[in-house]
Write an enzyme that holds these catalytic residues in place. Sequence first.
Site, PDB file in Angstrom:
ATOM      1  N   ASP A 286      -3.196  13.848  -4.757  1.00  0.00           N
ATOM      2  CA  ASP A 286      -3.541  12.543  -4.186  1.00  0.00           C
ATOM      3  C   ASP A 286      -5.033  12.488  -3.862  1.00  0.00           C
ATOM      4  OD1 ASP A 286      -1.015  11.404  -4.222  1.00  0.00           O
ATOM      5  OD2 ASP A 286      -0.543  11.924  -2.154  1.00  0.00           O
TER       6      ASP A 286
ATOM      7  N   ARG B 227       0.465   0.950   4.420  1.00  0.00           N
ATOM      8  CA  ARG B 227       1.191  -0.069   3.647  1.00  0.00           C
ATOM      9  C   ARG B 227       1.058  -1.418   4.344  1.00  0.00           C
ATOM     10  NH1 ARG B 227       0.931   4.068   1.513  1.00  0.00           N
ATOM     11  NH2 ARG B 227      -0.886   2.921   0.796  1.00  0.00           N
TER      12      ARG B 227
ATOM     13  N   ARG C 155      -4.216   9.041 -12.377  1.00  0.00           N
ATOM     14  CA  ARG C 155      -3.705   7.870 -11.652  1.00  0.00           C
ATOM     15  C   ARG C 155      -4.890   7.038 -11.177  1.00  0.00           C
ATOM     16  NH1 ARG C 155      -1.065   9.321  -6.159  1.00  0.00           N
ATOM     17  NH2 ARG C 155       0.551  10.246  -7.454  1.00  0.00           N
TER      18      ARG C 155
HETATM   19  P1  FDA Z   1      -3.048  -5.051  -3.213  1.00  0.00           P
HETATM   20  O1  FDA Z   1      -2.905  -4.315  -1.941  1.00  0.00           O
HETATM   21  O2  FDA Z   1      -4.212  -5.959  -3.395  1.00  0.00           O
HETATM   22  O3  FDA Z   1      -1.705  -5.856  -3.420  1.00  0.00           O
HETATM   23  C1  FDA Z   1      -1.480  -6.702  -4.533  1.00  0.00           C
HETATM   24  C2  FDA Z   1      -0.169  -7.439  -4.346  1.00  0.00           C
HETATM   25  O4  FDA Z   1       0.911  -6.503  -4.324  1.00  0.00           O
HETATM   26  C3  FDA Z   1      -0.057  -8.165  -3.020  1.00  0.00           C
HETATM   27  O5  FDA Z   1      -0.611  -9.438  -3.100  1.00  0.00           O
HETATM   28  C4  FDA Z   1       1.435  -8.199  -2.822  1.00  0.00           C
HETATM   29  O6  FDA Z   1       1.988  -9.198  -3.611  1.00  0.00           O
HETATM   30  C5  FDA Z   1       1.868  -6.866  -3.368  1.00  0.00           C
HETATM   31  N1  FDA Z   1       1.930  -5.819  -2.312  1.00  0.00           N
HETATM   32  C6  FDA Z   1       0.984  -4.901  -2.003  1.00  0.00           C
HETATM   33  N2  FDA Z   1       1.378  -4.101  -0.998  1.00  0.00           N
HETATM   34  C7  FDA Z   1       2.602  -4.533  -0.645  1.00  0.00           C
HETATM   35  C8  FDA Z   1       3.541  -4.112   0.336  1.00  0.00           C
HETATM   36  N3  FDA Z   1       3.301  -3.091   1.183  1.00  0.00           N
HETATM   37  N4  FDA Z   1       4.713  -4.774   0.400  1.00  0.00           N
HETATM   38  C9  FDA Z   1       4.979  -5.787  -0.447  1.00  0.00           C
HETATM   39  N5  FDA Z   1       4.116  -6.238  -1.397  1.00  0.00           N
HETATM   40  C10 FDA Z   1       2.950  -5.633  -1.488  1.00  0.00           C
HETATM   41  N6  FDA Z   1      -4.406   5.360  -2.473  1.00  0.00           N
HETATM   42  C11 FDA Z   1      -5.251   6.384  -2.234  1.00  0.00           C
HETATM   43  O7  FDA Z   1      -6.284   6.184  -1.612  1.00  0.00           O
HETATM   44  N7  FDA Z   1      -4.961   7.637  -2.704  1.00  0.00           N
HETATM   45  C12 FDA Z   1      -3.841   7.892  -3.436  1.00  0.00           C
HETATM   46  O8  FDA Z   1      -3.623   9.037  -3.840  1.00  0.00           O
HETATM   47  C13 FDA Z   1      -2.958   6.811  -3.697  1.00  0.00           C
HETATM   48  N8  FDA Z   1      -1.817   6.986  -4.420  1.00  0.00           N
HETATM   49  C14 FDA Z   1      -1.055   5.905  -4.766  1.00  0.00           C
HETATM   50  C15 FDA Z   1       0.056   6.058  -5.599  1.00  0.00           C
HETATM   51  C16 FDA Z   1       0.774   4.951  -6.009  1.00  0.00           C
HETATM   52  C17 FDA Z   1       1.935   5.147  -6.921  1.00  0.00           C
HETATM   53  C18 FDA Z   1       0.389   3.653  -5.588  1.00  0.00           C
HETATM   54  C19 FDA Z   1       1.111   2.420  -6.054  1.00  0.00           C
HETATM   55  C20 FDA Z   1      -0.674   3.499  -4.737  1.00  0.00           C
HETATM   56  C21 FDA Z   1      -1.380   4.606  -4.293  1.00  0.00           C
HETATM   57  N9  FDA Z   1      -2.438   4.473  -3.415  1.00  0.00           N
HETATM   58  C22 FDA Z   1      -3.269   5.545  -3.185  1.00  0.00           C
HETATM   59  C23 FDA Z   1      -2.601   3.217  -2.647  1.00  0.00           C
HETATM   60  C24 FDA Z   1      -3.561   2.276  -3.316  1.00  0.00           C
HETATM   61  O9  FDA Z   1      -4.873   2.797  -3.253  1.00  0.00           O
HETATM   62  C25 FDA Z   1      -3.542   0.913  -2.632  1.00  0.00           C
HETATM   63  O10 FDA Z   1      -3.915   1.073  -1.302  1.00  0.00           O
HETATM   64  C26 FDA Z   1      -2.187   0.228  -2.696  1.00  0.00           C
HETATM   65  O11 FDA Z   1      -1.517   0.462  -3.900  1.00  0.00           O
HETATM   66  C27 FDA Z   1      -2.353  -1.279  -2.541  1.00  0.00           C
HETATM   67  O12 FDA Z   1      -3.134  -1.768  -3.581  1.00  0.00           O
HETATM   68  P2  FDA Z   1      -2.555  -2.653  -4.779  1.00  0.00           P
HETATM   69  O13 FDA Z   1      -3.236  -2.207  -6.012  1.00  0.00           O
HETATM   70  O14 FDA Z   1      -1.094  -2.565  -4.809  1.00  0.00           O
HETATM   71  O15 FDA Z   1      -3.083  -4.114  -4.494  1.00  0.00           O
END
Ligand code: FDA
Length: 305
Positions: free
Chosen positions: A132, A287, A182
């Site tokens: 991670d 989250r 990733r």
């Molecule tokens: P964003 O947060 O902008 O969300 C886009 C849309 O997704 C939202 O508008 C909503 O519709 C939906 N959504 C997002 N979060 C939601 C929630 N909690 N509940 C419901 N809907 C939601 N970070 C890091 O710093 N180090 C790491 O090692 C990892 N590892 C990792 C693994 C995996 C499999 C994932 C999916 C994510 C990570 N992350 C991470 C976290 C990542 O950096 C980021 O903080 C989150 O994924 C949120 O970003 P999004 O790209 O989802 O977009």
Amino acid sequence: MFRYLLLAAAGSDRLGRLAASAPLGPKVAGRFVAGDDVDAALPIGRALVDDGLVLTFDHLAAETRSVEQAVAVRDEYRALLGRLKGAGLTPAAEISVKLSALGQRLDEKMAHEHAQAICVAAAEAGTTVTLDAEDHTLTDSTLEILFALRKDHPGTGAVLQAYLRRTESDCRELAAAGSRVRLCKGAYAEPESVAFQSPLDIDKSFVRCLNVLMSGAGYPMVATHDPRLIAIAEDRARWFDRAAEEYEFQLLYGVRVEEQARLAAGGNVVRVYLPYGTDWYGYVLRRLAERPGTAGGLRRALLGR
Ligand code: FDA
């Protein structure tokens, strides 16, 4: 501003203990966390695999402040890998590890040795490890350990955070044959000097990084719930002629579950990040920081006001 407050609170041990003892805390956590221990997490993992998804298990641990804690985390992961193999969940399930939980801030060499021991156990269990990404003060050290681990365990996955200004360049370095990477937006509160701050700049960086990874020779793991970025990733996969098994989507357990099913039904590899453990507070708050709309509800549930 509220996001930054939540991210700061995510690092507080005192608030974590308070939330864990609050009546509704564990119930709220259950939406994002697969239980307190492996016994609780395994059946959830099995059900997800039966639904056509693959997994990465994460053991949620408090910040490691002693050598003994680091050893306990290493042993927890080795035991987990044995259980995954015993349950027939490998290779569908791999594991995600935070080097800080293995004592990276105390002694880098020790964290490296523990990670190496976990990689050996993963190989014996027939699966892989992904490291991670944490806050930017650990990025150089994490990538150095990654490159060292890959000498014996080339399948070890990297995580790059699109919000960091350096990441497009890291993507170029990591987009090599066999390299599992990733790509996520990034989950920590970072200063402007090292990280893009506006959602638009972060998204634009994500797309630039995606272009590098999808056009390169490695194996991109697209970790986002963002519908626009998922659509762009699907488009780039077509554009660069990647077969379904040449990249994957990754989403968090409990987040956009219908989208996970839709992507899997469309023939994509979809890996669900499945955390378990009693130290869920910081993870759940991160989250929450991503979904400010739910903040009020969660605050009332955790703190009773
Ligand atoms: P964003 O947060 O902008 O969300 C886009 C849309 O997704 C939202 O508008 C909503 O519709 C939906 N959504 C997002 N979060 C939601 C929630 N909690 N509940 C419901 N809907 C939601 N970070 C890091 O710093 N180090 C790491 O090692 C990892 N590892 C990792 C693994 C995996 C499999 C994932 C999916 C994510 C990570 N992350 C991470 C976290 C990542 O950096 C980021 O903080 C989150 O994924 C949120 O970003 P999004 O790209 O989802 O977009």
